[in-house]
Design an enzyme around this catalytic site. Structure first.
Site, mmCIF file in Angstrom:
data_model
loop_
_atom_site.group_PDB
_atom_site.id
_atom_site.type_symbol
_atom_site.label_atom_id
_atom_site.label_comp_id
_atom_site.label_asym_id
_atom_site.label_seq_id
_atom_site.Cartn_x
_atom_site.Cartn_y
_atom_site.Cartn_z
ATOM 1 N N GLN A 98 -7.655 42.457 50.759
ATOM 2 C CA GLN A 98 -6.437 43.057 50.215
ATOM 3 C C GLN A 98 -5.589 41.978 49.549
ATOM 4 O O GLN A 98 -5.173 41.015 50.201
ATOM 5 C CB GLN A 98 -5.611 43.749 51.297
ATOM 6 C CG GLN A 98 -4.440 44.483 50.651
ATOM 7 C CD GLN A 98 -3.512 45.157 51.619
ATOM 8 O OE1 GLN A 98 -2.894 44.518 52.455
ATOM 9 N NE2 GLN A 98 -3.405 46.472 51.504
ATOM 10 N N TYR A 180 5.995 45.891 48.110
ATOM 11 C CA TYR A 180 5.629 44.600 47.541
ATOM 12 C C TYR A 180 5.577 44.685 46.006
ATOM 13 O O TYR A 180 5.901 45.716 45.429
ATOM 14 C CB TYR A 180 4.323 44.092 48.164
ATOM 15 C CG TYR A 180 4.466 43.959 49.665
ATOM 16 C CD1 TYR A 180 5.579 43.312 50.208
ATOM 17 C CD2 TYR A 180 3.554 44.522 50.544
ATOM 18 C CE1 TYR A 180 5.767 43.216 51.581
ATOM 19 C CE2 TYR A 180 3.728 44.427 51.919
ATOM 20 C CZ TYR A 180 4.840 43.772 52.427
ATOM 21 O OH TYR A 180 5.034 43.685 53.783
ATOM 22 N N ARG A 227 -4.291 50.510 47.069
ATOM 23 C CA ARG A 227 -3.649 51.192 48.198
ATOM 24 C C ARG A 227 -2.257 51.652 47.802
ATOM 25 O O ARG A 227 -1.479 50.867 47.238
ATOM 26 C CB ARG A 227 -3.545 50.242 49.388
ATOM 27 C CG ARG A 227 -3.091 50.952 50.643
ATOM 28 C CD ARG A 227 -3.282 50.087 51.868
ATOM 29 N NE ARG A 227 -3.698 50.932 52.978
ATOM 30 C CZ ARG A 227 -3.229 50.852 54.208
ATOM 31 N NH1 ARG A 227 -2.356 49.924 54.526
ATOM 32 N NH2 ARG A 227 -3.629 51.670 55.145
ATOM 33 N N GLY A 311 -5.786 51.455 61.848
ATOM 34 C CA GLY A 311 -5.122 50.179 62.016
ATOM 35 C C GLY A 311 -5.047 49.795 63.482
ATOM 36 O O GLY A 311 -5.926 49.107 64.022
#
Ligand SMILES: Cc1cc2nc3c(=O)[nH]c(=O)nc-3n(C[C@H](O)[C@H](O)[C@H](O)COP(=O)(O)O)c2cc1C
Length: 357
Positions: A98, A180, A227, A311
């Site tokens: 990622q 982000y 994502r 996760g």
């Protein structure tokens, strides 16, 4: 009926099963932001996942904002990731990296002295984020990128994608969620640009689409995923119309032939984001957030996703796939050690046992 344990091909990625390990920042990188031996062990232990998505990894020094996150922009970092990829492949697993450029979500003390904090617009991230030793700290005021700067940021992502492949990693995932840099371009409140990267929704999605296209040209579209988390408010995100933003993005990305869209599906977006992805995206989907074995089976059986990611469950259960296969109860992950790595301290990281041991 599609089974969780059946193989699936996402672009050029051949997965032995449809159980994906979600990307998770764990703050265990070394002093040069390189993957450490305990990171090699951690990923090796979890290699029975059909696919591992690594923790967020900065494509450049400027892309770092958190404490002890790994990078993929130096020879030491590439060498460290090579050891991770080899370990996962030796166990028959697949791994994509990622790529996480935090943009404005950055603490000065976490970054190299000469690494700038940049964003689409000069608006600070209002949330505190973990500084050294994980202490919540105010973020640094970003400098707004010029139009000319943007090509350089995309070039950093391309170089990072090439480095990941050079390290033997199977592909990359562009992190466009969690407030982000890519999401700062997408969201109306953080993108107040007046050039071709801001204003209209077509302009706000341009940075992400150009970055995906450039990385696809460099390493092949079947090795590039992305994502998204429509509607999330983490790190000061407040998009005026996430449904419009993400449906436009998905339509624009749909022609690129990418490996997958990885969806963080949150309940409070104001609309069902999985329905939205299915309506505007013809490629593979990895569904995430709060999945259980039962929910995962349901979403695959309905044909709404090709794979599902977990996760928390992968933190405490390195053998999650086997536990699901045999109906073994799951261990609980200890939240107090999610981000507390010091040196080669294995506690809460590589010391979770498998069900057999
Ligand atoms: C410790 C921790 C670190 C995380 N770091 C990242 C990250 O680096 N990148 C990312 O996209 N999501 C990150 N997430 C979100 C997870 O990938 C996932 O979306 C979330 O945990 C929900 O899935 P779950 O309910 O199966 O845990 C993180 C989650 C946890 C618990």
């Amino acid at each position: 009926m599609t089974d969780l344990f059946s193989p699936v091909r996402l672009g050029d990625l051949d997965l032995a099963n449809r159980i994906v390990m979600a990307p998770m920042t764990r703050d265990r990188a070394g002093s040069e932001d390189e993957p450490t031996q305990i990171m090699v062990d951690y990923y090796r232990q979890r290699a029975s996942a059909g696919l591992i998505v690594t923790e967020g990894t900065q494509p450049s020094a400027a892309g770092k904002g958190y404490w002890r996150t790994p990078g993929i922009h130096s020879p030491a970092q590439i060498a460290g990731w090579r050891r991770v990829a080899e370990a996962v492949h030796a166990e028959g697993g697949r791994i994509v990296m990622q790529l996480m450029h935090v943009g404005r979500a950055a603490v000065r003390a976490n970054k190299a002295d000469n690494a700038e904090t940049i964003a689409p617009s000069a608006l600070p991230c209002p949330d505190l984020i973990p500084g050294p030793d994980g202490v919540p700290t105010a973020t640094e005021m970003p400098r707004a990128l010029t139009t000319a700067d943007i090509a350089g940021v995309i070039a950093e992502y391309v170089q990072a994608a090439r480095h990941a492949r050079a390290a033997g990693v199977d592909g990359i995932e562009l992190h466009c969620a969690s407030g982000y840099l890519p999401m700062q371009f997408l969201s109306t409140n953080t993108n107040q640009r007046e050039d071709r990267y801001g204003g209209s929704v077509e302009n706000r999605v341009r940075f992400v689409v150009e970055t995906l296209q450039a990385m696809a040209d460099a390493i092949g579209p079947g090795r590039v995923g992305f994502r998204i988390c429509p509607g999330v408010t983490f790190n000061g995100m407040a998009d005026a119309d996430p449904e419009q933003t993400y449906s436009t993005l998905l339509r624009a990305a749909d022609g690129l032939g990418l490996a997958y869209c990885h969806l963080m599906h949150i309940p409070n977006a104001g609309f069902d984001s999985l329905d939205m992805v299915r309506a505007h995206w013809s490629g593979a989907v990895i569904e995430n957030s709060g999945m259980t074995l039962e929910k995962a089976r349901g979403v695959l059986a309905d044909g709404r996703a090709e794979a599902v990611s977990f996760g928390y469950a992968f933190i405490g259960n390195p053998d999650l796939v086997e536990r699901f296969r045999h109906g073994t109860p799951l261990a609980k992950a200890d939240r107090t050690t999610f981000y507390t790595g010091h040196g080669d301290d294995r506690r809460g990281y590589t010391d979770y046992p498998t069900a057999q041991t």
